[in-house]
Design a protein around this motif. Structure first.
Motif, short mmCIF file in Angstrom:
data_model
loop_
_atom_site.label_atom_id
_atom_site.label_comp_id
_atom_site.label_asym_id
_atom_site.label_seq_id
_atom_site.Cartn_x
_atom_site.Cartn_y
_atom_site.Cartn_z
N LEU A 148 -87.91 35.33 -15.86
CA LEU A 148 -87.78 35.26 -14.41
C LEU A 148 -88.46 34.00 -13.87
N ILE B 21 -81.18 37.57 -17.95
CA ILE B 21 -81.87 36.66 -17.04
C ILE B 21 -81.88 35.24 -17.61
N THR B 22 -82.13 35.12 -18.90
CA THR B 22 -82.14 33.80 -19.54
C THR B 22 -80.80 33.11 -19.40
N ASN C 141 -88.62 31.19 -15.20
CA ASN C 141 -87.82 30.01 -15.52
C ASN C 141 -86.54 29.88 -14.71
N LEU C 142 -86.25 30.86 -13.86
CA LEU C 142 -85.08 30.75 -13.00
C LEU C 142 -85.31 29.68 -11.94
N LYS C 143 -84.23 29.05 -11.49
CA LYS C 143 -84.34 28.03 -10.45
C LYS C 143 -84.90 28.60 -9.15
N PHE D 79 -86.02 32.42 -8.17
CA PHE D 79 -86.18 33.86 -8.33
C PHE D 79 -86.83 34.45 -7.09
N LEU E 295 -78.95 33.19 -16.94
CA LEU E 295 -78.75 32.81 -15.53
C LEU E 295 -79.60 31.61 -15.12
N GLN E 296 -80.26 30.97 -16.08
CA GLN E 296 -81.19 29.90 -15.72
C GLN E 296 -80.50 28.70 -15.09
N ARG F 242 -80.40 32.02 -5.20
CA ARG F 242 -81.55 32.92 -5.26
C ARG F 242 -81.12 34.18 -6.01
N ILE F 243 -81.93 34.60 -6.97
CA ILE F 243 -81.60 35.78 -7.77
C ILE F 243 -82.64 36.87 -7.53
#
Length: 403
Positions: free
Chosen positions: A218, A190-191, A220-222, A224, A193-194, A199-200
């Protein structure tokens, strides 16, 4: 020349079928995912229940009704479990769940064409399913899948990132048979994929994977999608132990509370089995009560199905009428829980990705997996802020938010 690639079962099967489709199209074949007339059929089967196995075997007859002369290739979990039953039906080739690329080799031999092996899946226009791992080491007592899919193995982060970069879909779903076991840790993936501007969404998870390390990653994702499908199977500690599920009711609920701390609007969805052989009435009532206590947004409920080769197969099955009665009560309680979740979101502003236009409405999903209907036609794949007004059909009715 046309080939139909028809799929039963899970999203992992769909991802694998999409890879077959991509390879066939690169070799010049026209493809379809719906049964109809074709020169060849690739049937990707499922064995999660006895009914799924039965439907898998019936696919051969269904395909032959469209073209009795067509070549039929079979792969998947049902053919992994019982290869002979498919070979006896006179198909061109049978592979299992672990060697689907052999279908393409057989395809090349039968038709004299060169197919260069599995490709990144051909994805739909709005949501791409990215398979990050395969196999399962858990061996739950009721589940046949670890015997068919094999031991856990993960793709490299680099390969996953390359596939994500290759898709134009605005949403990706990380899926697999047990993504909680991703090698090196799911939080580490996940890190990585930041920087992804999509959308993840996550596929099914084991509750043991939920901790602050993962939730921080999660957060920190653009973009999520806060939907957590946490497999439960039973609300009873006694039944969970008999199922070889490695958590308790209290531990599961603790993980739900932690999710809500990080994502107050999260949708927690789950699976619950009705009528496991050791399930007593008091155990079943615990499954009913945990639906309310966890505040599930959606519950996939189904009656226990004995699977030969599993530990639970040796247990005495409950009468069908008991399993059916409990299933109907689970479905009713689940429907009430879904209605409560949807009602809680009325009046809120959320973002949807437009997917489909039909009967005067465009539908799409919010990050927390609410199906939203908006009057009029919106651009497919576009992101739109909407204000939720009321419950509608299988989701909610909303209007575009102009603020």
């Amino acid at each position: 020349m046309k080939a139909v690639v028809f799929t039963l079962g899970c999203k992992v099967n769909e991802s694998e079928s999409a890879s077959v489709i991509s390879a066939l199209e690169n070799a010049g074949w026209q493809t379809d995912i719906k049964l109809g007339y074709a020169d060849a059929y690739v049937l990707n089967t499922c064995a999660v229940t006895r009914e799924a196995e039965k439907k898998s075997r019936q696919l051969i007859a269904r395909a032959r009704k469209f073209n009795p002369e067509a070549k039929i290739f079979v792969c998947g979990c049902a053919s992994e479990k019982d290869k002979k039953s498919f070979e006896e039906k006179g198909v061109a080739f049978v592979a299992g769940a672990r060697d689907k690329e052999r279908v393409l080799e057989a395809f090349s031999r039968e038709f004299g064409c060169k197919i260069s092996g599995l490709h990144y899946p051909k994805q739909p226009r709005t949501r791409a399913f990215i398979k990050i791992q395969d196999g399962c080491n858990n061996f739950c007592s009721y589940c046949i899948i670890p015997y068919l899919r094999g031991r856990e193995r993960s793709r490299t982060v680099e390969d996953i990132l390359n596939e994500i970069a290759a898709t134009a879909c605005p949403e990706i779903v990380l899926n697999g048979i047990n993504i909680s076991s991703f090698e090196g840790g799911l939080a580490k993936l996940i890190t990585s994929l930041q920087g992804v501007d999509k959308r993840i969404r996550l596929g099914s998870l084991e509750c043991s994977i939920i901790d602050e390390n993962l939730l921080d990653a999660l957060k920190n994702l653009k973009d999520f999608a806060p939907q957590f499908h946490l497999s439960l199977q039973s609300g009873s500690d006694a039944v969970l132990k008999a199922m070889n599920r490695r958590y308790t009711r209290a531990e599961y609920l603790k993980k739900c509370r932690l999710i809500y701390e990080y994502f107050p609007d999260a949708a927690i969805t789950t699976d619950i089995i009705a009528g496991f052989p050791t399930e007593r009435q008091e155990d079943f009532l615990e499954s009913l009560s945990i639906i309310d206590e966890a505040g599930f947004a959606r519950v996939h409920s189904f009656a226990y199905s004995p699977r030969e080769g599993t530990v639970a197969y040796k247990l005495k099955d409950l009468p069908a009428e008991i399993k059916s009665g409990r299933l109907h009560r689970l479905l009713d309680r689940a429907a009430n829980s879904t209605a409560k979740f949807l009602t809680k979101n009325v009046g809120k502003v959320a973002e949807i990705i437009a997917e489909e236009y039909a009967d005067g409405f465009t539908s799409g999903y919010t990050g927390n997996y609410i199906r939203v209907y908006v009057a009029g036609r919106l651009t497919e794949g576009g992101k739109y802020p909407v204000k939720i007004q009321t419950l509608f059909k299988d989701g909610v009715l909303a209007v575009k938010d102009e603020d």
